[in-house]
Design a protein around this motif. Structure first.
Motif, PDB file in Angstrom:
ATOM      1  N   THR A  94      25.294  -0.284 -24.099  1.00 45.20           N
ATOM      2  CA  THR A  94      24.374   0.608 -23.369  1.00 45.20           C
ATOM      3  C   THR A  94      23.259   1.110 -24.181  1.00 45.20           C
ATOM      4  O   THR A  94      23.312   0.959 -25.696  1.00 45.20           O
ATOM      5  N   LEU A  95      22.189   1.441 -23.770  1.00 42.09           N
ATOM      6  CA  LEU A  95      21.062   1.621 -24.332  1.00 42.09           C
ATOM      7  C   LEU A  95      21.206   3.188 -24.784  1.00 42.09           C
ATOM      8  O   LEU A  95      21.804   3.999 -24.144  1.00 42.09           O
ATOM      9  N   VAL A  96      20.862   3.381 -25.930  1.00 42.80           N
ATOM     10  CA  VAL A  96      20.660   4.767 -26.513  1.00 42.80           C
ATOM     11  C   VAL A  96      19.165   5.069 -27.417  1.00 42.80           C
ATOM     12  O   VAL A  96      18.662   3.864 -27.468  1.00 42.80           O
ATOM     13  N   PRO A  97      18.862   6.075 -27.372  1.00 43.68           N
ATOM     14  CA  PRO A  97      17.267   6.507 -27.945  1.00 43.68           C
ATOM     15  C   PRO A  97      17.278   5.752 -29.252  1.00 43.68           C
ATOM     16  O   PRO A  97      16.152   5.191 -29.501  1.00 43.68           O
ATOM     17  N   ALA A 247      14.506   2.380 -29.753  1.00 41.05           N
ATOM     18  CA  ALA A 247      15.646   1.866 -28.622  1.00 41.05           C
ATOM     19  C   ALA A 247      16.525   1.381 -29.477  1.00 41.05           C
ATOM     20  O   ALA A 247      16.224   0.705 -30.326  1.00 41.05           O
ATOM     21  N   ALA A 248      17.825   1.580 -29.053  1.00 46.36           N
ATOM     22  CA  ALA A 248      18.869   1.070 -29.969  1.00 46.36           C
ATOM     23  C   ALA A 248      20.272   0.701 -28.955  1.00 46.36           C
ATOM     24  O   ALA A 248      19.992   1.029 -27.621  1.00 46.36           O
ATOM     25  N   LEU A 249      21.054  -0.052 -29.289  1.00 47.85           N
ATOM     26  CA  LEU A 249      22.238  -0.225 -28.413  1.00 47.85           C
ATOM     27  C   LEU A 249      23.761   0.373 -29.021  1.00 47.85           C
ATOM     28  O   LEU A 249      23.822   0.056 -30.206  1.00 47.85           O
ATOM     29  N   SER A 272      12.214   4.193 -24.924  1.00 51.72           N
ATOM     30  CA  SER A 272      11.180   3.973 -23.989  1.00 51.72           C
ATOM     31  C   SER A 272      11.024   2.644 -23.748  1.00 51.72           C
ATOM     32  O   SER A 272      11.667   1.794 -24.443  1.00 51.72           O
ATOM     33  N   HIS A 273      10.602   2.285 -22.578  1.00 56.26           N
ATOM     34  CA  HIS A 273      10.430   0.998 -22.021  1.00 56.26           C
ATOM     35  C   HIS A 273       9.797  -0.035 -23.018  1.00 56.26           C
ATOM     36  O   HIS A 273      10.056  -1.165 -23.327  1.00 56.26           O
ATOM     37  N   LEU A 274       8.564   0.541 -23.714  1.00 57.96           N
ATOM     38  CA  LEU A 274       8.027  -0.293 -24.914  1.00 57.96           C
ATOM     39  C   LEU A 274       8.958  -0.544 -25.910  1.00 57.96           C
ATOM     40  O   LEU A 274       8.834  -1.550 -26.690  1.00 57.96           O
ATOM     41  N   GLY A 275       9.767   0.624 -26.224  1.00 56.82           N
ATOM     42  CA  GLY A 275      10.790   0.323 -27.286  1.00 56.82           C
ATOM     43  C   GLY A 275      11.722  -0.898 -26.870  1.00 56.82           C
ATOM     44  O   GLY A 275      12.003  -1.811 -27.812  1.00 56.82           O
ATOM     45  N   VAL A 276      12.380  -0.810 -25.777  1.00 54.00           N
ATOM     46  CA  VAL A 276      13.131  -1.767 -25.429  1.00 54.00           C
ATOM     47  C   VAL A 276      12.360  -3.324 -25.466  1.00 54.00           C
ATOM     48  O   VAL A 276      12.950  -4.237 -25.794  1.00 54.00           O
ATOM     49  N   LEU A 277      11.410  -3.172 -24.897  1.00 49.38           N
ATOM     50  CA  LEU A 277      10.533  -4.645 -25.012  1.00 49.38           C
ATOM     51  C   LEU A 277      10.366  -5.065 -26.537  1.00 49.38           C
ATOM     52  O   LEU A 277      10.569  -6.195 -26.605  1.00 49.38           O
ATOM     53  N   ALA A 278      10.091  -4.207 -27.477  1.00 52.28           N
ATOM     54  CA  ALA A 278       9.851  -4.551 -28.479  1.00 52.28           C
ATOM     55  C   ALA A 278      11.195  -5.160 -29.489  1.00 52.28           C
ATOM     56  O   ALA A 278      11.231  -6.003 -29.821  1.00 52.28           O
TER      57      ALA A 278
END
Ligand code: PLP
Length: 406
Positions: A94-97, A247-249, A272-278
């Motif tokens: 799961t995504l975590v900040p 963005a972390a998992l 953030s979406h940009l974090g997830v994309l990066a």
């Protein structure tokens, strides 16, 4: 000072003038005459696949909310290729900040208020602060004299942890910050056995995992026998220098699936979406760039050995197996450390040798005392910089040490 012309090495691509234009904490906490080798940021440009992904998103105005499992799938592909983790559980991710907030949220799942969280000092200072702020109690199991996990100390700490509260946890750092030790599969299996025996849940911070250097092999904790009820936290942040793109998992072992299901939904709204994309682009397409980086870090590790022998022969260290952090024993320099004490602190706190190196050499390092028990008299040096900066920094440190002695 100029940088070398090897433009394949990400660590030689930026000049000091370019780096000083950065506004992140590494470059802004200290005045411009200071060489900053402290916080874990790297002096590299963005990996091209990451920059391209961000550019595409900006051009499209693709700046809404994150969606889907692409990050976990990209990490799964990377984990299979690099670490032989064949069945990476995308469905139990799961995504975590970010990693530290992920650690806190996982600790909330597996422990209760007042319960013990075991850590192995010297260790990343926020392990103390975040655990304490989450109303859990830190129990220390110091590393052994070889800076590796001390299984007897862990056994004893797990026993103590059970007397503090019903649901203890162990916050493992692998690779270990600040020592750069990469825990071996047999050590991790022994940890799992001890944890099961004492009823301790393991939470593995594996943020430095892609940074196992030549000669070391990273073992994901969740692949170790007996680790079925553990959690791991992973991210591209340290290896690809993406701390500003959060963005972390969080990944759960099979026997922790029910715990993961209790993770509050809002936690996954943090990155953030940009974090997830990066981070997705880094794990999916950033392997070749990472290989160039790892070569550069391996060279810097060798250069640091030569520089220390020449300029600071009183300083001893163990070659880090992973990370870009060197843990330097400065106790023989004779710099008073009494003001430092031996307690965890804020990353930018300075005392003892780190204070001396900042004042007299204009080199900013992390002060060992903030890493908890066993840290006073040490400094942590971040060698994710150009060979030119590394050479200048250690030369200055040697000069400052000699002028103190005269
Ligand atoms: C071991 C460890 N965990 C976590 C972090 C911080 O990660 P994040 O910014 O994703 O919380 C760092 C940063 O250097 C680290 O070294």
């Amino acid at each position: 000072m100029s940088v070398s012309a090897d433009d394949r090495n990400p660590l030689t691509r930026l000049t000091l003038d370019q780096l000083r234009r950065r506004t992140s904490v590494k470059w802004r906490l200290h005045p411009p005459d200071v060489l900053p080798l402290w916080v874990a940021e790297q002096d590299v440009p963005l990996a091209p696949p990451v920059a391209d992904a961000l550019r595409r998103a900006v051009d499209l105005g693709d700046t809404g909310y994150a969606f889907g499992t692409a990050y976990a799938e990209a990490l799964g592909g990377f984990a299979a290729g690099r670490w032989g983790w064949a069945d990476f559980p995308v469905g139990r991710s799961t995504l975590v900040p970010d990693v530290m907030l992920g650690v806190v949220e996982v600790l909330r799942l597996v422990t209760g208020p007042g319960d013990a969280v075991v850590v192995c000092p010297p260790v990343y200072p926020p392990f103390y602060a975040f655990v304490t702020h989450a109303d859990r109690r830190v129990v220390e199991a110091p590393l052994g004299p070889d800076l590796r996990l001390d299984l007897a100390a862990l056994d004893e700490a797990f026993r103590r942890a059970r007397t503090v509260g019903d649901r203890p946890a162990f916050l493992l750092c692998n690779p270990h910050n600040p020592t750069g030790v990469v825990h071996r599969a047999d050590e991790l299996a022994a940890v799992a056995e001890l944890a099961a025996r004492h009823g301790v849940r393991v939470v593995a911070d594996e943020i430095h995992a892609p940074l196992a250097l030549a000669g070391a092999r990273f073992t994901p904790y969740l692949t170790v026998p007996g680790a079925e009820d553990a959690f791991a936290l992973l991210s591209a942040s340290k290896a690809w220098n993406l701390a500003g793109l959060k963005a972390a998992l969080a990944v759960a072992g099979p026997a922790a699936a029910a715990d993961l299901a209790r993770m509050p939904e809002e936690v996954s709204h943090g990155p953030s979406h940009l974090g997830v994309l990066a981070h997705t682009a880094a794990f999916r397409d950033g392997g070749p760039w990472l290989d160039l980086l790892l070569d550069g870090l391996d060279d810097n590790r060798a250069l640091l050995a030569t520089l220390l022998a020449e300029h600071l022969p009183e300083v001893s260290w163990r070659r880090p197996e992973g990370t870009y952090l060197a843990w330097l024993d400065c106790t023989r320099l004779g710099v008073p450390t009494e003001s430092a004490g031996d307690g965890p602190g804020v990353a930018s706190d300075l005392a003892g040798p780190a204070r001396m190196f900042l004042d007299d050499a204009r080199v900013a390092l992390s002060s060992g005392h903030v890493f908890g028990a066993g840290g006073a008299g040490f400094v942590r040096l971040n060698f994710a910089t150009s060979p030119a900066v590394l050479t200048e920094a250690v030369t200055r440190m040697g000069r400052a040490t000699r002028s103190r002695a005269t």
